[in-house]
Design a protein around this motif. Structure first.
Motif, PDB file in Angstrom:
ATOM      1  N   LYS A 196     -41.824  57.784  -4.998  1.00  0.00           N
ATOM      2  CA  LYS A 196     -40.396  57.726  -4.646  1.00  0.00           C
ATOM      3  C   LYS A 196     -40.124  58.205  -3.221  1.00  0.00           C
ATOM      4  N   PRO A 197     -40.561  57.440  -2.233  1.00  0.00           N
ATOM      5  CA  PRO A 197     -40.314  57.842  -0.847  1.00  0.00           C
ATOM      6  C   PRO A 197     -38.815  57.891  -0.555  1.00  0.00           C
ATOM      7  N   SER A 198     -38.357  59.017  -0.052  1.00  0.00           N
ATOM      8  CA  SER A 198     -36.918  59.222   0.147  1.00  0.00           C
ATOM      9  C   SER A 198     -36.347  58.332   1.252  1.00  0.00           C
ATOM     10  N   ASP A 199     -37.178  57.901   2.188  1.00  0.00           N
ATOM     11  CA  ASP A 199     -36.681  57.072   3.284  1.00  0.00           C
ATOM     12  C   ASP A 199     -36.766  55.580   2.984  1.00  0.00           C
ATOM     13  N   ALA A 200     -37.255  55.201   1.817  1.00  0.00           N
ATOM     14  CA  ALA A 200     -37.424  53.782   1.483  1.00  0.00           C
ATOM     15  C   ALA A 200     -36.281  53.283   0.622  1.00  0.00           C
ATOM     16  N   LYS A 201     -35.968  52.010   0.823  1.00  0.00           N
ATOM     17  CA  LYS A 201     -34.961  51.337  -0.005  1.00  0.00           C
ATOM     18  C   LYS A 201     -35.635  50.553  -1.114  1.00  0.00           C
ATOM     19  N   GLY A 202     -36.882  50.095  -0.861  1.00  0.00           N
ATOM     20  CA  GLY A 202     -37.586  49.343  -1.880  1.00  0.00           C
ATOM     21  C   GLY A 202     -38.793  48.601  -1.356  1.00  0.00           C
ATOM     22  N   LEU A 203     -39.243  47.635  -2.156  1.00  0.00           N
ATOM     23  CA  LEU A 203     -40.392  46.798  -1.830  1.00  0.00           C
ATOM     24  C   LEU A 203     -39.996  45.333  -1.921  1.00  0.00           C
ATOM     25  N   ALA A 204     -40.714  44.504  -1.178  1.00  0.00           N
ATOM     26  CA  ALA A 204     -40.444  43.065  -1.209  1.00  0.00           C
ATOM     27  C   ALA A 204     -41.723  42.267  -1.030  1.00  0.00           C
ATOM     28  N   VAL A 205     -41.756  41.113  -1.683  1.00  0.00           N
ATOM     29  CA  VAL A 205     -42.757  40.085  -1.422  1.00  0.00           C
ATOM     30  C   VAL A 205     -41.952  38.877  -0.949  1.00  0.00           C
ATOM     31  N   PRO A 206     -41.945  38.642   0.379  1.00  0.00           N
ATOM     32  CA  PRO A 206     -41.154  37.528   0.912  1.00  0.00           C
ATOM     33  C   PRO A 206     -41.658  36.175   0.408  1.00  0.00           C
ATOM     34  N   GLY A 207     -40.719  35.255   0.278  1.00  0.00           N
ATOM     35  CA  GLY A 207     -41.071  33.912  -0.177  1.00  0.00           C
ATOM     36  C   GLY A 207     -41.498  33.915  -1.631  1.00  0.00           C
ATOM     37  N   MET A 208     -42.339  32.991  -1.955  1.00  0.00           N
ATOM     38  CA  MET A 208     -42.810  32.849  -3.329  1.00  0.00           C
ATOM     39  C   MET A 208     -44.299  32.501  -3.295  1.00  0.00           C
ATOM     40  N   PRO A 209     -45.159  33.468  -2.913  1.00  0.00           N
ATOM     41  CA  PRO A 209     -46.579  33.144  -2.760  1.00  0.00           C
ATOM     42  C   PRO A 209     -47.263  32.771  -4.076  1.00  0.00           C
ATOM     43  N   THR A 231     -33.824  39.490  -7.147  1.00  0.00           N
ATOM     44  CA  THR A 231     -33.644  40.843  -6.624  1.00  0.00           C
ATOM     45  C   THR A 231     -33.485  41.777  -7.817  1.00  0.00           C
ATOM     46  N   ALA A 232     -34.372  42.760  -7.920  1.00  0.00           N
ATOM     47  CA  ALA A 232     -34.343  43.678  -9.054  1.00  0.00           C
ATOM     48  C   ALA A 232     -33.953  45.079  -8.601  1.00  0.00           C
ATOM     49  N   GLN A 233     -33.276  45.783  -9.494  1.00  0.00           N
ATOM     50  CA  GLN A 233     -32.924  47.185  -9.293  1.00  0.00           C
ATOM     51  C   GLN A 233     -33.703  48.010 -10.308  1.00  0.00           C
ATOM     52  N   ILE A 234     -34.337  49.066  -9.818  1.00  0.00           N
ATOM     53  CA  ILE A 234     -35.040  50.002 -10.693  1.00  0.00           C
ATOM     54  C   ILE A 234     -34.844  51.397 -10.125  1.00  0.00           C
ATOM     55  N   ASP A 235     -34.236  52.257 -10.892  1.00  0.00           N
ATOM     56  CA  ASP A 235     -34.100  53.670 -10.536  1.00  0.00           C
ATOM     57  C   ASP A 235     -33.508  53.863  -9.133  1.00  0.00           C
ATOM     58  N   GLY A 236     -32.537  53.037  -8.767  1.00  0.00           N
ATOM     59  CA  GLY A 236     -31.874  53.170  -7.479  1.00  0.00           C
ATOM     60  C   GLY A 236     -32.576  52.482  -6.321  1.00  0.00           C
ATOM     61  N   TYR A 237     -33.705  51.858  -6.567  1.00  0.00           N
ATOM     62  CA  TYR A 237     -34.448  51.133  -5.529  1.00  0.00           C
ATOM     63  C   TYR A 237     -34.309  49.630  -5.754  1.00  0.00           C
ATOM     64  N   ILE A 238     -34.617  48.866  -4.710  1.00  0.00           N
ATOM     65  CA  ILE A 238     -34.534  47.409  -4.742  1.00  0.00           C
ATOM     66  C   ILE A 238     -35.940  46.827  -4.652  1.00  0.00           C
ATOM     67  N   PHE A 239     -36.211  45.826  -5.487  1.00  0.00           N
ATOM     68  CA  PHE A 239     -37.499  45.129  -5.485  1.00  0.00           C
ATOM     69  C   PHE A 239     -37.209  43.641  -5.379  1.00  0.00           C
ATOM     70  N   GLU A 240     -37.546  43.091  -4.230  1.00  0.00           N
ATOM     71  CA  GLU A 240     -37.230  41.709  -3.904  1.00  0.00           C
ATOM     72  C   GLU A 240     -38.439  40.820  -4.137  1.00  0.00           C
ATOM     73  N   GLY A 241     -38.256  39.810  -4.977  1.00  0.00           N
ATOM     74  CA  GLY A 241     -39.302  38.820  -5.185  1.00  0.00           C
ATOM     75  C   GLY A 241     -40.389  39.252  -6.140  1.00  0.00           C
ATOM     76  N   HIS A 242     -41.540  38.636  -5.978  1.00  0.00           N
ATOM     77  CA  HIS A 242     -42.636  38.726  -6.941  1.00  0.00           C
ATOM     78  C   HIS A 242     -43.548  39.932  -6.680  1.00  0.00           C
ATOM     79  N   VAL A 243     -42.956  41.107  -6.676  1.00  0.00           N
ATOM     80  CA  VAL A 243     -43.705  42.343  -6.465  1.00  0.00           C
ATOM     81  C   VAL A 243     -44.499  42.666  -7.730  1.00  0.00           C
ATOM     82  N   PRO A 244     -45.806  42.907  -7.609  1.00  0.00           N
ATOM     83  CA  PRO A 244     -46.602  43.256  -8.786  1.00  0.00           C
ATOM     84  C   PRO A 244     -46.142  44.575  -9.425  1.00  0.00           C
ATOM     85  N   ALA A 245     -46.192  44.626 -10.734  1.00  0.00           N
ATOM     86  CA  ALA A 245     -45.767  45.815 -11.478  1.00  0.00           C
ATOM     87  C   ALA A 245     -46.563  47.050 -11.073  1.00  0.00           C
TER      88      ALA A 245
END
Length: 146
Positions: free
Chosen positions: A98-111, A74-88
């Motif tokens: 920077k969508p104001s209604d979003a908390k972050g992005l995730a790639v579930p599991g480990m594809p 689980t990564a934190q960047i600029d107040g957002y959360i990025f879960e898993g293997h999200v591409p840069a």
């Protein structure tokens, strides 16, 4: 005077961008793919600090990662959360908007084939999911199998 203001404005923009690229990556001390994802992020221009945790469940709960989106780190960047293997590139696109209604992005599991889960030129199909604090989710990007 105008040049000084322009230089200050440009410096402020560059400084803000640099701060936005600082990554705090919470991970198990025993997970190698998490460190491989951190390398992917560094190669893409991010600065990564890895923080090891023996138990990741409390970290995911603290940051509000929905159960169906959980991965290994689980990564934190600029107040957002990025879960898993999200591409840069997806993270960069997300942070540019920077969508104001979003908390972050995730790639579930480990594809297989996602950043940090490299397996030659093979890749499983997977989706990058955008989520918010209310638990609402939508597809941000999709990757086809190779």
């Amino acid at each position: 005077m105008k040049r000084s203001l322009l230089a200050f404005a440009l410096l402020s923009t560059v400084t803000g961008t640099a701060l936005a690229s600082d990554v705090i990556n919470h991970k198990s001390p025993y997970c190698g793919c998490c460190s491989e994802w951190a390398k992917h992020m560094q190669e893409s221009g991010f600065t990564v600090k890895e923080v090891p945790h023996e138990d990741m469940a409390p970290i995911k709960a603290k940051f509000g990662v929905p159960d169906n989106l959980v991965s290994c780190h689980t990564a934190q960047i600029d107040g957002y959360i990025f879960e898993g293997h999200v591409p840069a590139d997806d993270i960069k696109a997300f942070l540019a908007d920077k969508p104001s209604d979003a908390k972050g992005l995730a790639v579930p599991g480990m594809p297989m084939g996602s950043p940090g889960m490299d397996y030659g030129d093979k890749r499983q199909a997977y989706s990058v999911i955008q989520f918010n604090a209310k638990g609402q989710q939508k597809v941000f990007n999709q990757y086809k199998a190779l």
